[in-house]
Write an enzyme that holds these catalytic residues in place. Structure first.
Site, PDB file in Angstrom:
ATOM      1  N   LYS A 131       0.862  -1.191   0.000  1.00  0.00           N
ATOM      2  CA  LYS A 131       0.000   0.000   0.000  1.00  0.00           C
ATOM      3  C   LYS A 131       0.895   1.237   0.000  1.00  0.00           C
ATOM      4  CE  LYS A 131      -4.370   0.888   2.292  1.00  0.00           C
ATOM      5  NZ  LYS A 131      -4.981   0.906   3.617  1.00  0.00           N
TER       6      LYS A 131
HETATM    7  C1  E4P Z   1      -8.273   1.269   3.922  1.00  0.00           C
HETATM    8  O1  E4P Z   1      -7.560   0.949   3.010  1.00  0.00           O
HETATM    9  C2  E4P Z   1      -8.207   2.601   4.542  1.00  0.00           C
HETATM   10  O2  E4P Z   1      -6.971   2.793   5.147  1.00  0.00           O
HETATM   11  C3  E4P Z   1      -9.330   2.757   5.530  1.00  0.00           C
HETATM   12  O3  E4P Z   1     -10.522   2.324   4.915  1.00  0.00           O
HETATM   13  C4  E4P Z   1      -9.475   4.159   6.084  1.00  0.00           C
HETATM   14  O4  E4P Z   1     -10.646   4.207   6.858  1.00  0.00           O
HETATM   15  P1  E4P Z   1     -10.975   5.416   7.851  1.00  0.00           P
HETATM   16  O5  E4P Z   1     -11.192   6.640   7.047  1.00  0.00           O
HETATM   17  O6  E4P Z   1     -12.223   4.970   8.565  1.00  0.00           O
HETATM   18  O7  E4P Z   1      -9.783   5.548   8.769  1.00  0.00           O
END
Ligand code: E4P
Length: 216
Positions: free
Chosen positions: A83
């Site tokens: 990522k």
């Molecule tokens: C996933 O890849 C993201 O990091 C995550 O969905 C972020 O979610 P949030 O905005 O609830 O922290």
């Protein structure tokens, strides 16, 4: 539509897997910190539980650092997806990872033009953050719609992970738009199964059945 669990808590992942609903997992530094466990240890355990893409985020902000970290993460398991944040250095790293056959999830996407760049860089996945956009009175789902239009127009193979999902409506909208994947907390996955009329209907069926058995 594939469902990913958005967590680094292995107990939650085991529960999601028990419902047969988990196609993959996304983590981020905040979620790993919440688990209170060493990153590599948690990733190995998640990979042993779920046979699907497992996103693990780099924390470097320069291309060289991202490449170093990402290559190490990719060695942990074939299912690891690196990522990478959607910044200029992240796009550079994404292009190199693509040339090396390392899968990427380009994260922290808040505009359709950012998503276009990620696809051009060869990202495997793009993660638009719908909940965080809604939080600032912008439409997260409108962004997803724009990205899907662009990717379809140019036949990009990058898949859209609707991320930062906060409620079942986000999942419904994503499904109606034909988004490839939704990554959600276990709580939202469980909300999707629930309907008060199902519970009331079942309670009535069981009550009527019990009454009929007594008559006999
Ligand atoms: C996933 O890849 C993201 O990091 C995550 O969905 C972020 O979610 P949030 O905005 O609830 O922290």
């Amino acid at each position: 539509m594939k469902f990913f669990l958005d967590t680094a808590l292995v107990d939650e992942i085991r529960e999601g897997v028990s419902y047969g609903l988990v196609d993959g997992v996304t983590t981020n530094p905040t979620l790993v910190a919440k688990s209170g466990r060493p990153f590599t240890e948690v990733l190995k355990e998640i990979c042993a539980i779920v046979d699907g893409p497992i996103s693990a985020e780099v924390v470097s902000t320069d291309c060289e650092g991202m490449l170093r970290e990402g290559r190490e993460l990719a060695k942990i398991h074939d299912n690891i997806v690196v990522k990478v944040p959607l910044i200029a250095e992240g796009l550079k790293a994404t292009r190199v990872f693509a040339s090396e056959g390392i899968a990427t999830n380009v994260t922290l996407c808040f505009s359709a033009t950012q998503a276009l760049l990620a696809a051009k860089a060869g990202a495997t996945y793009i993660s638009p953050f719908v909940g965080r956009l809604d939080d600032i009175s912008a439409s997260g789902m409108e962004l997803v719609e724009q990205i899907l239009d662009i990717y379809e127009a140019y036949d990009f193979s990058t898949e859209v992970i609707v991320a930062s999902i906060r409620n079942p409506l986000h999942v419904l909208d994503a499904a109606r738009m034909g988004a490839h994947i939704g990554t959600m907390p276990l709580s939202v996955m469980k909300q999707l199964m629930k309907h008060p009329l199902t519970d009331i209907g079942l309670a009535n069926f069981l009550k009527d059945w019990e009454a009929s058995q007594k008559k006999g």
